[in-house]
Design an enzyme around this catalytic site. Structure first.
Site, PDB file in Angstrom:
ATOM      1  N   ARG A 147       0.868  -1.182   0.000  1.00 14.28           N
ATOM      2  CA  ARG A 147       0.000   0.000   0.000  1.00 14.28           C
ATOM      3  C   ARG A 147       0.901   1.226   0.000  1.00 14.28           C
ATOM      4  O   ARG A 147       1.736   1.387   0.896  1.00 14.28           O
ATOM      5  CB  ARG A 147      -0.883   0.001   1.255  1.00 14.28           C
ATOM      6  CG  ARG A 147      -1.846   1.185   1.376  1.00 14.28           C
ATOM      7  CD  ARG A 147      -2.683   1.018   2.634  1.00 14.28           C
ATOM      8  NE  ARG A 147      -3.777   1.965   2.745  1.00 14.28           N
ATOM      9  CZ  ARG A 147      -3.693   3.131   3.365  1.00 14.28           C
ATOM     10  NH1 ARG A 147      -2.546   3.508   3.917  1.00 14.28           N
ATOM     11  NH2 ARG A 147      -4.750   3.928   3.449  1.00 14.28           N
ATOM     12  N   SER A 171     -12.828  -3.206   1.648  1.00 12.05           N
ATOM     13  CA  SER A 171     -12.962  -2.567   2.970  1.00 12.05           C
ATOM     14  C   SER A 171     -14.431  -2.313   3.266  1.00 12.05           C
ATOM     15  O   SER A 171     -15.164  -1.829   2.408  1.00 12.05           O
ATOM     16  CB  SER A 171     -12.247  -1.212   2.972  1.00 12.05           C
ATOM     17  OG  SER A 171     -10.881  -1.373   2.775  1.00 12.05           O
ATOM     18  N   LYS A 176      -4.746   6.418   7.972  1.00 11.45           N
ATOM     19  CA  LYS A 176      -5.604   6.551   6.801  1.00 11.45           C
ATOM     20  C   LYS A 176      -6.146   7.978   6.771  1.00 11.45           C
ATOM     21  O   LYS A 176      -6.554   8.499   7.815  1.00 11.45           O
ATOM     22  CB  LYS A 176      -6.763   5.554   6.926  1.00 11.45           C
ATOM     23  CG  LYS A 176      -7.586   5.398   5.691  1.00 11.45           C
ATOM     24  CD  LYS A 176      -8.703   4.380   5.890  1.00 11.45           C
ATOM     25  CE  LYS A 176      -9.465   4.221   4.584  1.00 11.45           C
ATOM     26  NZ  LYS A 176     -10.591   3.317   4.727  1.00 11.45           N
TER      27      LYS A 176
HETATM   28  N1  3NM Z   1      -8.160   0.901   6.424  1.00  7.98           N
HETATM   29  P1  3NM Z   1      -3.219   1.331  11.609  1.00  7.98           P
HETATM   30  S1  3NM Z   1      -8.202   1.660   8.821  1.00  7.98           S
HETATM   31  C1  3NM Z   1      -5.811   1.185   5.724  1.00  7.98           C
HETATM   32  O1  3NM Z   1     -11.140   1.143   8.347  1.00  7.98           O
HETATM   33  C2  3NM Z   1      -6.879   1.271   6.716  1.00  7.98           C
HETATM   34  O2  3NM Z   1     -10.814   0.134   6.457  1.00  7.98           O
HETATM   35  C3  3NM Z   1      -8.985   1.059   7.465  1.00  7.98           C
HETATM   36  O3  3NM Z   1      -3.669   1.489  10.083  1.00  7.98           O
HETATM   37  C4  3NM Z   1     -10.419   0.766   7.423  1.00  7.98           C
HETATM   38  O4  3NM Z   1      -2.973  -0.116  11.850  1.00  7.98           O
HETATM   39  C5  3NM Z   1      -6.731   1.700   8.024  1.00  7.98           C
HETATM   40  O5  3NM Z   1      -1.936   2.125  11.663  1.00  7.98           O
HETATM   41  C6  3NM Z   1      -5.452   2.133   8.662  1.00  7.98           C
HETATM   42  O6  3NM Z   1      -4.284   1.940  12.436  1.00  7.98           O
HETATM   43  C7  3NM Z   1      -4.906   1.090   9.590  1.00  7.98           C
END
Ligand code: 3NM
Length: 238
Positions: free
Chosen positions: A48, A117, A146
């Protein structure tokens, strides 16, 4: 077993899904980031990079495909079905606003995984209706990885999807070593992590710490009784 079931079987064995973030990982190369995460026990790697061009993604994707193949680890590309096809990744992950599921499947082909997602019950039910191979469910907790994240769903939605839905899902968003146990106890069988692993000074060690807790959890809570564990370190033997 048809193609869909075959893919789902593979996905059901995922436990730790690590997503790359070059910015968070400082000046480490992609090869270094991914090799370290694999050594630490990642089952899936997702490429990503919201800032890279398609050509850059293809270039990096080819290298990561080689590394993941050699390690027997699944490889998913974020956002781009065309890149997925070119680098021969195992699949693509798309968001609610990206290419549609049907279009993505058409581009990558029936034998590749398409993940989507989801951020609420309606999106989860729609994904099931469409026959999506796996869904991301999140953000479970606050996340800074994000841009414009959806509202936090909390562990309640993780409980709901694990109890009511028969679709493979990965829990994502703000998951750290401190709250990991809550997510596992809510029924998640695969944990997805960006910052808690990418920001660690030692990516291998951080990944190992996640994997150890996950393996330990399933060793004590696996109700399927089909997995044979190594008694010493609780890793899965087969
Ligand atoms: N998607 P971290 S939250 C890429 O809710 C992504 O679908 C999300 O990163 C969703 O582990 C997210 O640092 C970021 O919180 C996740």
């Amino acid at each position: 077993m048809n193609m869909n079931e075959d893919l789902r079987e593979k996905i059901r064995n995922w436990r730790l899904y690590v997503i790359t973030d070059r910015q968070l990982a400082g000046n480490k190369s992609y090869e270094e980031i991914v090799s370290e995460a694999i050594k630490g026990g990642a089952d899936v790697i997702q490429l990503r990079d919201k800032f890279a061009s398609k050509d850059e993604l293809i270039n990096v994707g080819k290298k990561l495909r080689q590394i993941t193949i050699e390690a027997g680890v699944s490889f998913i590309v974020n956002d781009y079905p065309e890149v997925t096809k070119i680098v021969d990744a195992d699949g693509v992950h798309i968001g609610q606003k990206d290419t549609s599921f049907a279009e993505a499947k058409k581009i990558v082909g029936e034998n590749k995984i398409v993940g989507l997602s989801t951020h609420n019950k309606e999106q989860i039910l729609e994904a099931i209706r469409m026959g999506v191979d796996y869904i991301g469910v999140g953000p479970v907790f606050e996340t800074t990885s994000k841009e414009n994240p959806d509202p936090v769903i909390g562990i309640e939605l993780i409980k709901w999807v694990s109890q009511k839905c028969d679709i493979p899902f990965v829990a994502i968003g703000g998951i750290t070593l401190n709250n990991l146990d809550k997510v596992l106890s809510s029924g998640a069988r695969c944990i997805t992590v960006i910052s808690a692993i990418m920001q660690a000074s030692d990516i291998k060690r951080a990944t190992e710490q996640f994997k150890k807790i996950i393996n330990n959890f399933f060793y004590h809570n696996d109700t399927t009784n089909t997995t044979i564990y190594n008694q010493k370190d609780k890793t899965i033997l087969y």
